[in-house]
Design an enzyme around this catalytic site. Sequence first.
Site, mmCIF file in Angstrom:
data_model
loop_
_atom_site.group_PDB
_atom_site.id
_atom_site.type_symbol
_atom_site.label_atom_id
_atom_site.label_comp_id
_atom_site.label_asym_id
_atom_site.label_seq_id
_atom_site.Cartn_x
_atom_site.Cartn_y
_atom_site.Cartn_z
ATOM 1 N N ARG A 132 14.016 -20.805 -7.422
ATOM 2 C CA ARG A 132 13.704 -19.663 -8.300
ATOM 3 C C ARG A 132 13.573 -18.389 -7.472
ATOM 4 N NH1 ARG A 132 8.646 -17.375 -11.623
ATOM 5 N NH2 ARG A 132 7.458 -18.038 -9.825
ATOM 6 N N ARG A 165 1.432 -4.241 -13.296
ATOM 7 C CA ARG A 165 1.050 -4.561 -11.913
ATOM 8 C C ARG A 165 0.247 -3.426 -11.324
ATOM 9 N NH1 ARG A 165 3.346 -8.986 -9.881
ATOM 10 N NH2 ARG A 165 4.823 -9.900 -11.330
ATOM 11 N N LYS A 195 10.373 -17.876 -21.025
ATOM 12 C CA LYS A 195 9.061 -18.220 -20.482
ATOM 13 C C LYS A 195 8.021 -18.052 -21.584
ATOM 14 C CE LYS A 195 8.147 -16.593 -16.290
ATOM 15 N NZ LYS A 195 8.138 -15.559 -15.227
ATOM 16 N N THR A 213 3.326 -23.430 -12.530
ATOM 17 C CA THR A 213 2.167 -22.686 -12.016
ATOM 18 C C THR A 213 0.947 -23.543 -11.669
ATOM 19 O OG1 THR A 213 2.958 -20.745 -13.193
ATOM 20 C CG2 THR A 213 0.713 -20.639 -12.381
HETATM 21 C C1 PEP Z 1 3.470 -17.985 -15.024
HETATM 22 O O1 PEP Z 1 2.846 -17.023 -15.493
HETATM 23 O O2 PEP Z 1 3.046 -19.137 -15.054
HETATM 24 C C2 PEP Z 1 4.781 -17.739 -14.424
HETATM 25 C C3 PEP Z 1 5.558 -18.726 -14.045
HETATM 26 O O3 PEP Z 1 5.189 -16.430 -14.335
HETATM 27 P P1 PEP Z 1 5.240 -15.538 -13.014
HETATM 28 O O4 PEP Z 1 5.120 -16.468 -11.844
HETATM 29 O O5 PEP Z 1 6.540 -14.848 -13.098
HETATM 30 O O6 PEP Z 1 4.109 -14.621 -13.165
#
Ligand code: PEP
Length: 476
Positions: free
Chosen positions: A37, A78, A222, A281
């Site tokens: 990724r 951010r 997502k 995550t």
């Molecule tokens: C998440 O929020 O779990 C995720 C995979 O998104 P990112 O890592 O892009 O914040």
Amino acid sequence: MSTASTRRTKIVATVGPACWEPETLRELISAGADVLRLNFSHSDRERHAKTIEVARVAADEVGREVALLGDLPGPKLRVGEFKDDVVELETGSHVLLTTEAGEGNEKRIPVSWPGISGALHTDDRVYLADGSIQLRVVAPLDGSVDTEVEVGGALASHQGLNLPGADTGLASVDSDDLKWVDFAVEHGLDLLAISFVREASDLKPVIERLDSLDSDIPLIAKIEKPEAADHAEEIIDAASAGIMVARGDLGIELPLSRVPVLQKRLIRAAGLRSKASITATQMLASMVTARRPTRAEVTDVANAIFDGTDAVMLSEETAIGQHPIEAVRVMDRIACETEPDLPYGDWLFGRTDQTGQDVGDSVAQGAVGAVYRLNLAALVVPTTSGRTARLVSAHRPKVPVLAISPHIETVRRLNVLFGVQPVLSEPVEDIRDLLDYCAALAARHGVAKSGDKIAITAGLPEQKLGTNLFEVHRVP
Ligand code: PEP
């Protein structure tokens, strides 16, 4: 090309400074990473272009195709830059969120979004650094917001800022995301993930951009907003490849305690629609610094596999962690240990939608069922677009699925699917030759040996029915 691994669950590894050197990327792929990724929220185009180049060479050297997944930033808020890159926010202290330019410190955090003071009210909560830091709004001011630090911690430049429940009015896909789409097409990426989707129509700008570029890169939505969870079914239908259960943001935007149940519901919904799911995550978060994961993390990975996920994902563990290769090895071991106990028989009849009239889906289910009665060693699926492999995988066959395609894009994309070993093949026109070739490839790639029975499913183009052929074949 090597297809030695017998693991079915796929491993997605996020690339970052901890693994982007050629030797480390090679090791990461050798250790079992199936999908790499590229998180476009971090690093610039030049850096990602370099990673793509290095990754393709590394995969070539290892002798195994991997999929490259570009992850579009979406409207993630951010914080700006801090002197020395990190500040420590003390619990109980006051900090100003400000839209004024300039370097931040422990008293002022720059945020580039001008709408922040209008979107927040006294006593609202603001979360920073993946939710590890919690601020309470004391008072929104003109162009800034006075807050109190309720839960302190270390905050680094460019880390995320979440305002659960606040409507930021920001589009899911903006012009910067579309430039990343152009980048993905230009650099031949294999999959694209779209962040902060709220409803199916949020995918449209990306689909239209890809169409305009004559590209069919499969999309992964997502799921990280409550609205997305509410519209999961339509989103899954619209996302050609499937979904990512993005537990990081999901666990901030919704109460953390809802994440496990939602994870199960989302994976089930994707399975019902024969689409892929990636569980993401903090799966092995302690391995960012520790050499061994916790028991709870190991159990979390195994439980996601029991939930029926196609892939498990590593984020910081491989991007900035101290043990990126070991993290992939640990995931590989957990998956291999868990998979023999999966409820394959129940999944054959209960995992996907049983009501449709799709010929390919019916043939796929028949082929997976035949594994039991006929004691088949493997299923071999010649596929152009990859659809048949996806349908076969959705029924969770107990034996390897060798997906063969003369299209390198298809081979790479299939790396996200449970149980599918994609390999590049010669184009073979004649159907009898193709069936013999499938049996030869099954032996060559070690999924069947001489004398074993395999099943081959393929489509006869003149019938225009998709996958309509099923043949049981003895490997010579
Ligand atoms: C998440 O929020 O779990 C995720 C995979 O998104 P990112 O890592 O892009 O914040």
